[in-house]
Design a protein around this motif. Structure first.
Motif, PDB file in Angstrom:
ATOM      1  N   ILE A 179       0.847  -1.194   0.000  1.00 28.54           N
ATOM      2  CA  ILE A 179       0.000   0.000   0.000  1.00 28.54           C
ATOM      3  C   ILE A 179       0.881   1.241   0.000  1.00 28.54           C
ATOM      4  O   ILE A 179       1.880   1.322   0.725  1.00 28.54           O
ATOM      5  N   SER A 180       0.546   2.185  -0.838  1.00 24.04           N
ATOM      6  CA  SER A 180       1.348   3.389  -0.987  1.00 24.04           C
ATOM      7  C   SER A 180       1.345   4.218   0.297  1.00 24.04           C
ATOM      8  O   SER A 180       0.340   4.272   1.019  1.00 24.04           O
ATOM      9  N   LYS A 181       2.487   4.882   0.552  1.00 22.20           N
ATOM     10  CA  LYS A 181       2.553   5.770   1.712  1.00 22.20           C
ATOM     11  C   LYS A 181       1.620   6.966   1.549  1.00 22.20           C
ATOM     12  O   LYS A 181       1.209   7.586   2.531  1.00 22.20           O
ATOM     13  N   ALA A 182       1.275   7.284   0.282  1.00 23.55           N
ATOM     14  CA  ALA A 182       0.399   8.430   0.013  1.00 23.55           C
ATOM     15  C   ALA A 182      -1.079   8.058   0.127  1.00 23.55           C
ATOM     16  O   ALA A 182      -1.949   8.929  -0.007  1.00 23.55           O
ATOM     17  N   PHE A 183      -1.386   6.777   0.362  1.00 23.49           N
ATOM     18  CA  PHE A 183      -2.778   6.335   0.441  1.00 23.49           C
ATOM     19  C   PHE A 183      -3.481   7.025   1.600  1.00 23.49           C
ATOM     20  O   PHE A 183      -2.955   7.098   2.709  1.00 23.49           O
TER      21      PHE A 183
END
Length: 444
Positions: free
Chosen positions: A74-78
């Motif tokens: 999962i992206s850190k920007a999610f």
């Protein structure tokens, strides 16, 4: 005891190997989550970097939906979206060493539907989850009362704002999305139609959410609409393209829909043009459907020509005649339908106009003028307009492929009377010619 030279060499080799070793890679990355809420379900759309394996299941007490994705990061920007519709919250976490678990906290029980979408236009891979409430939902489009009052019922116009939700449509040079413009035009069109004596409008979409194409015209049928208008804002690769357009269904599209209608058991028990097909053999059902479609397509053509003529008085049209295309939303076999391309949103000048409320008001007024002109001469039986209409000669604008004899046949008049009223000696007519249909021989 000091470390030996060989020990230092081993440590350096290990550090060098650690630096060049690739980081742990995953098959896909969850980048973002968007949520759209409609009148009958909530849609969650995950942007992902590529195809993935996933599993969806629901839990009760409290109501939750769990999404497990394998070999995924999962992206850190999610960022979790705000609560919307049946979705009251979103939580994420790791699933083992190489997976992601997403938990949807729900306000009520749901029936989920999920599917993966490949990249399209500017959008990448997507995982779509539709959350349908288990309890009954109020229909998005109101069905008008069947009982006809003494003064006659109102003419019902179904207005479909094109695109919506995850389907934004075309984008203008300044960033305007088509779905925003179509909804604004549809709402203004409804306001003006509701102000017309003997007429009322229903919106197929009255918010930023997605509706499948076939569901759009089905909703018009459920509302017992006398006319269906789909509103769009065209785009073209050349920014200079401009002008409004009006479309009706092509013959090919009608044939495709007729075949589907006859093949689908759920449709055969429905009403088409006021006739039930479920107790008819295939040959008779095909004949009845063909008659219904022919009448519907003629009415579609007539009202579209009235609207196009009114829009010509507003400004430039892209073509001088009504165009034909195989649009799915125009495939209703018993509701006259047309698609209006209000302008080219890809044209900077027209995009600016579409963002101007005053222009949208004038645009809607032109469409209403065409609709009013059509129903004033061809009001549906049992309506207030029919009981209050004054006899007026109907008008017909010649379209491509039409002959004088075909026009006479469609309107139920003799070829001789059609020639006489229009002072035509031969059989030659040109595209765009406006013909008067004899009153005495006309239907109704």
């Amino acid at each position: 005891m000091r470390p030996s030279v060989s020990s230092f060499a081993a440590i350096l080799a290990f550090l060098a190997l650690a630096l060049v070793m690739p980081r742990q890679s995953f098959a896909a990355e969850v980048q973002a989550l968007r949520v759209w809420t409609g009148p009958d379900h909530t849609r969650a759309v995950f942007d992902v970097s590529g195809p993935l394996d996933y599993k969806v299941f629901t839990l009760e007490s409290p109501n939750r939906l769990v999404l497990d994705m394998g070999d995924t990061s999962i992206s850190k920007a999610f960022a979790a979206p705000a609560a919307s519709g049946v979705l009251s919250g979103v939580r994420t976490g790791k699933l083992g060493e190489r997976g992601v678990r997403v938990v949807f906290d729900l306000a009520e029980g749901v029936r989920p539907q999920s599917f993966l979408l490949p990249p399209a236009d500017a959008l990448g891979h997507r995982l779509v989850i539709d959350l349908h409430p288990l309890k009954a939902v109020v229909p998005a489009v109101r069905t008008v009362q069947q009982a006809v009052p003494a003064t006659g019922r109102k003419v019902v116009v179904a207005i479909d704002a094109g695109h919506g939700g995850e389907d934004p449509g075309a984008r203008g040079a300044s960033g305007t999305w088509e779905k925003v413009i179509t909804l604004a035009v549809a709402r203004e069109l409804k306001r003006q139609i509701d102000a017309e004596p003997g007429m009322e409008a229903v919106l197929i979409r009255d918010g930023d959410y997605f509706i499948a194409l076939q569901q759009r015209y089905q909703k018009a049928r459920e509302a017992r609409a006398d006319l269906f208008i789909s509103v769009h804002a065209d785009a073209f690769h050349k920014a200079a393209a401009s002008g409004s357009s009006v479309y009706v269904l092509s013959t090919r599209g009608a044939s495709n829909e007729a075949a589907r209608w006859l093949a689908a058991s759920e449709n055969k028990s429905d009403l088409v043009g006021g006739v039930s097909l479920d107790d008819k053999d295939n040959t008779l059902a095909a004949v009845l459907l063909d008659l219904s479609q022919s009448a519907t397509m003629q009415a579609s053509d007539d009202v579209a020509n009235h609207v196009l003529e009114a829009m010509k008085r507003l400004g430039k049209t892209h073509k001088p005649h009504v165009e034909r295309a195989n649009f799915v939303v125009l495939r209703s076999p018993d509701v006259p339908s047309m698609l209006v391309e209000t302008a080219f949103i890809s044209n900077p000048g027209e995009e600016k106009k579409l963002n101007d409320p005053a222009h949208r008001t004038r645009l809607a007024a032109a469409i209403v003028e065409g609709v009013r002109d059509y129903f004033s001469v061809q009001p549906p039986p049992g309506t207030w307009l029919a009981s209050n209409a004054k006899p007026r000669a109907r008008q017909h604008v010649v379209s491509r492929g039409e002959t004088l004899s075909l026009i006479a046949q469609r309107h139920g008049v003799t070829l001789a009377s059609l020639r006489s009223v229009n002072t035509i000696k031969g059989d030659v007519v040109r595209v765009g010619d406006r013909l008067t249909i004899p009153l005495a021989m006309g239907p109704g």
